[in-house]
Design a protein around this motif. Structure first.
Motif, short mmCIF file in Angstrom:
data_model
loop_
_atom_site.label_atom_id
_atom_site.label_comp_id
_atom_site.label_asym_id
_atom_site.label_seq_id
_atom_site.Cartn_x
_atom_site.Cartn_y
_atom_site.Cartn_z
N THR A 11 0.83 -1.20 0.00
CA THR A 11 0.00 0.00 0.00
C THR A 11 0.86 1.25 0.00
O THR A 11 0.61 2.20 -0.76
N PHE A 12 1.88 1.27 0.86
CA PHE A 12 2.78 2.43 0.94
C PHE A 12 3.48 2.67 -0.39
O PHE A 12 3.58 3.80 -0.87
N LEU A 13 3.98 1.59 -1.00
CA LEU A 13 4.67 1.72 -2.28
C LEU A 13 3.73 2.26 -3.35
O LEU A 13 4.10 3.16 -4.12
N ALA A 14 2.53 1.73 -3.42
CA ALA A 14 1.58 2.17 -4.44
C ALA A 14 1.22 3.63 -4.27
O ALA A 14 1.22 4.40 -5.25
N LEU A 15 0.94 4.06 -3.04
CA LEU A 15 0.57 5.45 -2.81
C LEU A 15 1.75 6.38 -3.07
O LEU A 15 1.57 7.50 -3.59
N VAL A 17 4.38 5.86 -5.20
CA VAL A 17 4.69 5.94 -6.63
C VAL A 17 3.59 6.69 -7.38
O VAL A 17 3.90 7.54 -8.23
N THR A 18 2.34 6.39 -7.09
CA THR A 18 1.27 7.09 -7.81
C THR A 18 1.23 8.57 -7.43
O THR A 18 0.98 9.42 -8.29
N GLY A 19 1.49 8.89 -6.16
CA GLY A 19 1.53 10.29 -5.76
C GLY A 19 2.67 11.04 -6.43
O GLY A 19 2.50 12.17 -6.90
N ALA A 20 3.86 10.41 -6.49
CA ALA A 20 5.00 11.03 -7.16
C ALA A 20 4.74 11.18 -8.65
O ALA A 20 5.10 12.20 -9.26
N SER A 21 4.11 10.18 -9.26
CA SER A 21 3.79 10.27 -10.69
C SER A 21 2.85 11.44 -10.96
O SER A 21 3.02 12.17 -11.95
N TYR A 22 1.88 11.61 -10.09
CA TYR A 22 0.95 12.74 -10.25
C TYR A 22 1.69 14.07 -10.12
O TYR A 22 1.49 14.99 -10.93
N ALA A 23 2.56 14.19 -9.12
CA ALA A 23 3.29 15.44 -8.91
C ALA A 23 4.19 15.76 -10.11
O ALA A 23 4.26 16.92 -10.56
N ILE A 24 4.88 14.75 -10.63
CA ILE A 24 5.76 14.97 -11.79
C ILE A 24 4.93 15.36 -13.01
O ILE A 24 5.29 16.28 -13.76
N ALA A 25 3.82 14.65 -13.23
CA ALA A 25 2.96 14.97 -14.37
C ALA A 25 2.40 16.38 -14.27
O ALA A 25 2.33 17.12 -15.26
N LEU A 26 2.01 16.77 -13.07
CA LEU A 26 1.50 18.13 -12.87
C LEU A 26 2.57 19.17 -13.16
O LEU A 26 2.29 20.22 -13.77
N TRP A 223 -2.87 1.67 -8.07
CA TRP A 223 -2.24 1.23 -9.32
C TRP A 223 -3.25 1.19 -10.46
O TRP A 223 -2.93 1.59 -11.59
N GLY A 224 -4.43 0.68 -10.19
CA GLY A 224 -5.44 0.56 -11.23
C GLY A 224 -5.85 1.91 -11.80
O GLY A 224 -6.04 2.06 -13.01
#
Length: 306
Positions: A11-15, A17-26, A223-224
């Motif tokens: 859970t920690f890894l998923a949140l 990575v997805t949070g970092a991906s969102y920040a980078i994309a933004l 992830w989904g």
């Protein structure tokens, strides 16, 4: 079975990575001087916060013990490989080819529907579900109907206030007689074309396999939702989807960033509903309701020749 510490780490890894991906994309999108942070952050708060919370509240009473056990074999690598091929070959090249060979409506929509049913429902069901019995719903039909009604009203209210669907419909100016047949038929079409196809592939198959692999429903939702957004990137880049968003030229980087920031949050609430109810009878028609107002005017144009 996964141990509790392993599930927590997943859970920690998923949140993370997805949070970092969102920040980078933004940050990528924010490099455009014409891009405003207000809309994506508002969208994140609404679709990533308010609607998932509403989905959780609507399904209160479903305890952890009631959620069906994760008993299917681990098939995640195969699912991810299939999703990658589907995204590039079908959503990217395939639909671009269909649009070129069938430029007119409703022929284009009909061909796309057939391709979607084959690649998003029939093939995944055969490869990963074996056409076996579906997941058992955790709520009785009457409760599922109540959840559907409440979530539908919330989504329709959001679309009415913040979406472009009513504005586009007003510009078209259909008669009351046209709306009488177009509204129910458009909902049925979206339930089949978007609801059934996307919910089977992204919730029943992908999210289910992610939950099995991670032992965490939260990780599977995170992830989904990210993968749900990324799957839309080829359409934004190759099929002119960027033009609908007011972008004259699109790069692969822009398409990836936009799909993460603007599309991925839409999958969170549906992920919550699937994890807590495991009912396609809920998420499929609800997905059709979500797409009703945005697609109503294009549906009328396609099927009435307007």
């Amino acid at each position: 079975m996964h141990s509790r510490p392993a599930s927590r780490r997943a859970t920690f890894l998923a949140l993370t990575v997805t949070g970092a991906s969102y920040a980078i994309a933004l940050a990528v999108l924010a490099r455009d001087p014409d891009f405003s942070l207000v809309e994506p952050l508002f969208l994140l708060a609404l679709l990533g916060g308010v609607f998932p919370l509403l989905a959780w509240l609507c399904t209160l009473g479903v305890s952890r013990a009631q959620i069906a056990p994760l008993h299917e074999p681990h098939q995640l690598p195969r699912v991810l490989l299939y999703l990658a091929g589907f995204t590039l070959l079908v959503l990217g090249w395939g639909f671009s080819s269909i649009n070129a060979h069938f430029p007119g409506e409703p022929a284009q929509s009909l061909v796309q529907l057939v391709v979607k049913l084959v690649t998003m429902v029939l093939l995944p069901a055969w490869l990963f579900l074996g056409f076996g019995p579906g997941a058992r719903a955790t709520l009785p039909p009457q409760r599922l109907l109540l959840v559907f009604a409440l979530m539908s009203l919330a989504y329709l209210a959001m679309q009415s206030v913040f979406g472009r669907g009513l504005v586009t419909l007003g510009e078209l100016g259909p008669s009351a007689a046209t709306l009488a047949w177009a509204i129910p038929l458009c909902w049925l079409w979206q339930t089949l074309e978007a609801g059934l196809c996307e919910e089977v592939l992204f919730r029943r198959v992908l999210q289910e396999k992610l939950a099995i692999a991670t032992g965490s429903h939260v990780a599977a939702i995170a992830w989904g939702s990210l993968l749900f957004g990324l799957a839309h990137a080829p359409g934004l880049w190759l099929r002119g989807g960027h033009l609908m968003e007011g972008v004259a030229q699109a790069s692969p980087g822009w398409a990836l960033a936009y799909s993460i920031v603007m599309i991925a949050p839409a999958g969170i609430a549906f992920g919550v509903l699937w994890a807590r109810t495991r009912s396609l009878w809920l998420v499929v028609p609800l997905h059709g309701m979500v797409d009703l107002l945005p697609q109503l005017a294009p549906f009328i144009r396609a099927w009435s020749g307007t």
